[in-house]
Design an enzyme around this catalytic site. Structure first.
Site, short mmCIF file in Angstrom:
data_model
loop_
_atom_site.label_atom_id
_atom_site.label_comp_id
_atom_site.label_asym_id
_atom_site.label_seq_id
_atom_site.Cartn_x
_atom_site.Cartn_y
_atom_site.Cartn_z
N ARG A 80 0.83 -1.21 0.00
CA ARG A 80 0.00 0.00 0.00
C ARG A 80 0.86 1.25 0.00
NH1 ARG A 80 -4.54 0.45 4.46
NH2 ARG A 80 -2.74 1.03 5.73
N LYS A 183 -2.60 6.68 1.28
CA LYS A 183 -2.43 7.08 2.68
C LYS A 183 -1.42 8.23 2.71
CE LYS A 183 -2.23 4.82 7.18
NZ LYS A 183 -3.48 5.33 7.73
N GLU A 219 -16.32 6.25 4.40
CA GLU A 219 -15.67 5.62 5.56
C GLU A 219 -15.86 6.43 6.84
OE1 GLU A 219 -11.48 4.90 4.93
OE2 GLU A 219 -11.28 6.64 3.64
N1 PLP Z 1 -9.27 4.52 6.29
C1 PLP Z 1 -8.42 5.49 6.62
C2 PLP Z 1 -8.66 6.86 6.12
C3 PLP Z 1 -7.32 5.19 7.46
O1 PLP Z 1 -6.47 6.15 7.83
C4 PLP Z 1 -7.15 3.87 7.92
C5 PLP Z 1 -6.01 3.54 8.77
O2 PLP Z 1 -5.00 3.07 8.32
C6 PLP Z 1 -8.06 2.90 7.51
C7 PLP Z 1 -9.11 3.25 6.70
C8 PLP Z 1 -7.90 1.48 7.94
O3 PLP Z 1 -6.88 0.83 7.22
P1 PLP Z 1 -6.06 -0.35 7.85
O4 PLP Z 1 -7.03 -1.40 8.22
O5 PLP Z 1 -5.16 -0.82 6.75
O6 PLP Z 1 -5.32 0.19 9.00
C1 COI Z 2 -4.25 3.45 11.41
O1 COI Z 2 -5.26 2.81 11.67
O2 COI Z 2 -3.12 2.96 11.36
C2 COI Z 2 -4.35 4.87 11.13
O3 COI Z 2 -3.67 5.32 10.27
C3 COI Z 2 -5.28 5.67 11.90
C4 COI Z 2 -4.77 7.02 12.33
C5 COI Z 2 -3.91 6.97 13.53
C6 COI Z 2 -4.25 7.86 11.21
#
Ligand code: PLP
Ligand code: COI
Length: 339
Positions: A80, A183, A219
């Site tokens: 990612r 991200k 989201e």
């Molecule tokens: N959506 C956003 C905007 C986020 O910042 C995150 C955190 O990483 C997620 C979703 C969840 O992603 P993940 O499950 O890969 O941490």
């Molecule tokens: C995560 O779930 O890792 C996030 O990025 C959430 C937040 C701390 C930005």
């Protein structure tokens, strides 16, 4: 370190011993190195400071009952980050370098991985920035990749507890064809006003609708959304949300638990039909949603009148945590054991 109260840590920055870095120069990535310096020496014209050339990741390491440290889905975060780098024209970091750096950062800070019983974990924050001095709006030719770690407890107050979310149509975190799937720091800067507004009103986070039509669910703050209805796990498909690795994992686990899975556009009108709803992410794990208030229409969608998490949310939460902490076998090879 002496006095970390493992059972009561929040989601903040606690200084650890080392961070790990790797520089991109003359078209190639150098060696992974470690430092105790918490600061970054940057040129004032660096592209990360002016034009937002910054991407990051978030993943966790867990200490098992057996004392072993497990990192969850390391390769997925590496991929990612590559996608985010492509999205804002930064040098892509090879998956192997990402893995090497993360494992090194965890090993060097092993004493900060919380004990199994605490239910806390070690949050790993890799970031990549453009460092070349440029004034024209152009991608940098030099980059710095950094990995730091910090022990964390629950992201939302109370851990596995239901909390309220709010729909506010006056804010978007990303544009329809913008950077929402990456991200990158800019998305989070864009969410601060909305997030603060939501917090001030007592909500956990903003519940975002799609930025184009405001008809479909996107989201929940920094987490993906899922809902449960008729033994089905439903989660939005959208061009403006981050592809969550937690959500991807929950989809697999839901199928294993015998649920149907639907990943599709989810119309806002469906909110009244769901039996359970939750936010999911690395930081959020599963944060069950107590209710969603619509700030504009004044409607309220209540999923947990008694404040308790729903049955499926709890099952999924327990299953995910069991794999992460090594209580259940890692049948999907999601876990990297730090030797
Ligand atoms: N959506 C956003 C905007 C986020 O910042 C995150 C955190 O990483 C997620 C979703 C969840 O992603 P993940 O499950 O890969 O941490
Ligand atoms: C995560 O779930 O890792 C996030 O990025 C959430 C937040 C701390 C930005």
């Amino acid at each position: 370190m002496k006095n970390i109260d493992w059972n009561n840590i929040g989601f903040g920055y606690i200084k650890t011993d080392y961070n790990v870095r790797c520089s991109f120069k003359d078209g190639e990535w150098g060696e992974v190195r470690s430092t105790q310096d918490e600061f970054v020496n940057l040129h004032m014209a660096a592209t990360c400071l002016h034009y937002g050339q910054e991407a990051f990741e978030g993943l966790k390491a867990f200490r098992g009952k057996d004392g072993k440290i497990r990192i969850f889905r390391l390769d997925e975060n590496a991929k990612r980050l590559q996608s985010s780098c492509k999205g804002i024209m930064m040098a892509s970091l090879p998956v192997e370098k990402f893995e090497e750096a993360v494992i090194k950062a965890v090993k060097l800070n092993e004493r900060f991985v919380p004990p199994y019983e605490s239910g806390a974990s070690l949050y790993i924050r890799p970031l990549l920035i453009g460092t070349s001095a440029l004034v024209g709006v152009k991608p940098a030719s030099e980059y710095e990749f950094i990995v730091f770690v910090t022990p964390v407890g629950p992201y939302f107050k109370g851990g596995f507890q239901t909390t309220p979310f709010v729909i506010m149509r006056q804010y978007d975190r990303a544009a329809p064809l913008g950077t929402g799937t990456f991200k990158v720091g800019g998305n989070y800067a864009a969410s601060l006003v909305a997030g603060t507004h939501a917090h001030e009103m007592g909500y956990s986070a903003v519940f975002y609708l799609d930025p184009k039509e405001k008809k479909y669910i996107d989201e929940c703050g920094a987490a993906n959304f899922f809902a449960i209805k008729d033994n089905t796990y439903i989660t939005p498909k959208s061009d403006s949300i981050l592809p969550s690795i937690t959500n991807k994992s929950l989809i697999t686990l839901a199928e294993e638990l015998g649920m149907k899975v639907e990943r599709r556009q989810v119309h806002i009108d469906e909110l009244e039909t769901f039996e359970e709803a939750g936010a999911c992410g690395t930081a959020a794990v599963i944060s069950p949603i107590q209710r969603i208030d619509d700030y504009d229409t004044k409607k309220s969608y209540v999923y947990s009148p008694d404040g308790k998490p729903g049955k499926w949310s709890e099952k999924l939460y327990n299953k995910l945590r069991a794999i992460q902490y090594g209580d259940e076998p890692d049948t999907h090879s999601w876990v990297t054991i730090v030797e």
